[in-house]
Design a protein around this motif. Structure first.
Motif, PDB file in Angstrom:
ATOM      1  N   GLU A 415       0.836  -1.199   0.000  1.00  0.00           N
ATOM      2  CA  GLU A 415       0.000   0.000   0.000  1.00  0.00           C
ATOM      3  C   GLU A 415       0.879   1.261   0.000  1.00  0.00           C
ATOM      4  OE1 GLU A 415      -3.149   0.455  -0.437  1.00  0.00           O
ATOM      5  OE2 GLU A 415      -3.167   2.591   0.009  1.00  0.00           O
ATOM      6  N   ASN A 419       0.946   4.067  -2.841  1.00  0.00           N
ATOM      7  CA  ASN A 419       0.620   5.457  -2.507  1.00  0.00           C
ATOM      8  C   ASN A 419       1.738   6.403  -2.935  1.00  0.00           C
ATOM      9  OD1 ASN A 419      -1.857   4.934  -1.489  1.00  0.00           O
ATOM     10  ND2 ASN A 419      -1.324   5.228   0.659  1.00  0.00           N
ATOM     11  N   LYS A 422       1.515   6.780  -6.575  1.00  0.00           N
ATOM     12  CA  LYS A 422       0.275   7.372  -7.054  1.00  0.00           C
ATOM     13  C   LYS A 422       0.120   8.836  -6.639  1.00  0.00           C
ATOM     14  CE  LYS A 422      -3.802   5.535  -5.755  1.00  0.00           C
ATOM     15  NZ  LYS A 422      -4.850   4.544  -5.473  1.00  0.00           N
ATOM     16  N   HIS A 423       0.492   9.155  -5.390  1.00  0.00           N
ATOM     17  CA  HIS A 423       0.166  10.483  -4.853  1.00  0.00           C
ATOM     18  C   HIS A 423       1.359  11.374  -4.536  1.00  0.00           C
ATOM     19  CE1 HIS A 423      -3.762   8.666  -4.163  1.00  0.00           C
ATOM     20  NE2 HIS A 423      -3.231   7.786  -3.338  1.00  0.00           N
ATOM     21  N   GLY A 459      -7.372   2.988   1.507  1.00  0.00           N
ATOM     22  CA  GLY A 459      -6.170   2.159   1.620  1.00  0.00           C
ATOM     23  C   GLY A 459      -5.541   2.235   3.001  1.00  0.00           C
TER      24      GLY A 459
HETATM   25 MG   LIG Z   1      -3.811   4.033  -1.246  1.00  0.00          MG
END
Ligand SMILES: [Mg+2]
Ligand SMILES: Nc1ncnc2c1ncn2[C@@H]1O[C@H](COP(=O)(O)OP(=O)(O)OP(=O)(O)O)[C@@H](O)[C@H]1O
Length: 497
Positions: A415, A419, A422-423, A459
């Motif tokens: 996770e 993350n 992705k972010h 998440g």
């Molecule tokens: Mg996430």
């Protein structure tokens, strides 16, 4: 002497205090008479009566109305008897002044009754304040969700001090007709063998309460018997009272107060104990509810992981094997088809290969087989390799860990890597995994934008649920512009099967 001690002494209506009150009620008037006898003057009567009223007040404060009235009656009587012939001659001024004495008798009686009642009221108020304070201290611990060990010890101590007991014990009933000491307090500071398990039976309080489910008392230990009585025989206990601890309608245990004094415990001891056992029962019910919730979360998690493992196996053994068979069939067909069709067959075969790869990745996400087959270290390195961001891996944990611990650590890493990619707009990710003192620490750090907020997605929240379900903890530090650090502590405990 500290004022608290003086107050405690004053409030406590003990045998010694009662004896002192009666000694003063009888001895006070006698001494005053003896002292005033040689001073033969009518002035002495005023001094005598003033001193006597002080004695009456002191006696009323010490032990209430009855001994105070006795002091009034005795004072008047000795004055009448000893200040009349033959003890004194019948000269004017030496005769008892009957009017003054009658007036004194009335005033003294009123003072004795008033002060006695006031003292009783003050004592009752002080006593209920002490009860409230003791219960409040325990209730505060219950509300704060203090560990049950700490709470049981506080219940024993507060109840023991309040009831002037020599010792208090809390015991839990077991399913096999036995009882286990779970907490104790003793005025002398004597140690308790907590955890000692004793068989019920014979004549003792733990057995009486177990059989009747009701409060019980023993005003004498001379005929006590059974394993429980033997265990406390050395403590010099003379009498005891016990109240059941009932948790959600079921008898859980017993709180017992004992004294070594000649006097049995006060008649309201069982009622006072019941206030404490009710609080203890609330705390026990809370702790059980929490344990039940934690166990059910862990079961749900284990069931979900098991379902994922089954889906992965089904995909692997079913769909993936069929794709392999289809690829082999296509290879066989390719050599037998005209050249213009073979290019199309090649295309279909490539598509099949891509589908198989996608399916493999999907399976890995559903349930990381590599974790089961090769362990956490290999699985994390595999995850790091497949991450779009460069990941530096540092693992200080030797050998295989329990399955649930490995899978939870893996999902944390998965996770956090996703993350970060992705972010975070990060340039790199660092993961350290360390096992020490029965705890596995997983920390994932990125140098991205920060500002992660678990409430904006599912998440991180799902991760927290997963971690807390097994008794671990999770911490997210993500200041804007600095990067994100996710730290998870997992207990390394063997899986139950
Ligand atoms: Mg996430
Ligand atoms: N490493 C990170 N850097 C910056 N922001 C982050 C980071 N991790 C999470 N966030 C922010 O916190 C939010 C919550 O993250 P979370 O993982 O719970 O949800 P998600 O990634 O958006 O969706 P999901 O994980 O359910 O697919 C994200 O939407 C994102 O805005």
């Amino acid at each position: 002497m500290p004022s608290g001690l003086v107050g405690a002494w004053l409030r406590r209506r003990s045998l010694a205090r009662r004896v002192a009150a009666w000694a003063l009620a009888v001895g006070g008037p006698a001494l005053l008479t003896l002292a005033s006898l040689p001073l033969r003057s009518s002035l002495v009567l005023g001094g005598f009566l003033f001193s006597l009223i002080l004695v009456v007040i002191a006696v009323a404060v010490l032990d209430g109305v009855l001994p105070a009235l006795t002091a009034v009656v005795l004072g008047v009587l000795v004055r009448v008897v000893f200040f009349a012939p033959p003890f004194v001659s019948s000269h004017a001024g030496l005769q008892p002044n009957l009017v003054s004495l009658s007036g004194f008798a009335i005033v003294g009686a009123v003072v004795a009754i008033l002060i006695g009642e006031l003292a009783k009221l003050a004592e009752e108020q002080a006593s209920s304040r002490r009860v409230e304070a003791a219960l409040r201290r325990v209730a505060t611990l219950v509300a704060a969700g203090a560990p049950t060990d700490e709470l049981f010890a506080a219940v024993c101590e507060e109840a023991g001090k309040l009831l002037h007991a020599e010792q208090t014990t809390m015991s839990r009933y077991e399913s096999d007709d036995a009882v286990t000491f779970v907490a104790g307090w003793s005025r002398s500071g004597a140690a308790f063998t907590l955890g000692a398990r004793l068989r019920l039976g014979g004549r003792n309080l733990a057995t009486m309460v177990a059989r009747s489910h009701r409060p019980a008392r023993m005003d004498s230990y001379s005929d006590a018997s059974g394993a429980v009585a033997e265990a406390v025989s050395g403590s010099g206990s003379r009498s005891a009272a016990g109240t059941p601890i009932v948790v959600q309608g079921r008898l859980w245990g017993v709180l017992i107060a004992t004294t070594v004094n000649e006097q049995p415990l006060a008649p309201d001891t069982e009622t006072r104990l019941a206030s404490f056992t009710e609080l203890a029962a609330t705390a026990i019910a809370n702790a059980q509810a929490q344990a039940d919730v934690a166990a059910s979360r862990a079961r749900i998690l284990a069931a979900a992981d098991e379902t994922r493992r089954r889906i992965e196996r089904d995909l692997h053994d079913g769909v993936q094997q069929r794709l392999i068979t289809q690829a082999l069939l296509l290879s066989g067909i390719r050599d037998r088809v005209p050249a213009d069709v073979s290019a199309d067959v090649d295309q279909v075969r490539d598509e099949l290969a891509a589908t198989r790869q996608e399916l493999r990745d999907l399976c890995q996400g559903v349930h990381p087989t590599i974790l089961v087959e090769a362990g956490l270290q290999a699985a994390i390195r595999d995850l790091a390799r497949r991450s779009p961001l460069p990941v530096r891996v540092q693992i200080r944990a030797g050998g295989r860990l329990p399955g649930s611990c490995e899978i939870n650590a893996y999902y944390v890493a998965a996770e956090a890597f996703t993350n970060a990619a992705k972010h975070a707009d990060a340039s790199a990710v660092d993961i350290t995994i360390e096992e020490a003192g029965g705890t596995l620490t997983v920390q994932v750090r990125d140098d991205g934008a920060g500002g992660a907020d678990a409430s904006r997605g599912s998440g991180l929240t799902g991760l927290r649920d997963r971690v807390e379900a097994v008794g671990g903890s999770m911490r997210l530090d993500s200041p804007a512009g600095v990067g994100t650090v996710l730290t998870v502590l997992l207990p390394v405990t063997a899986d139950d099967h």
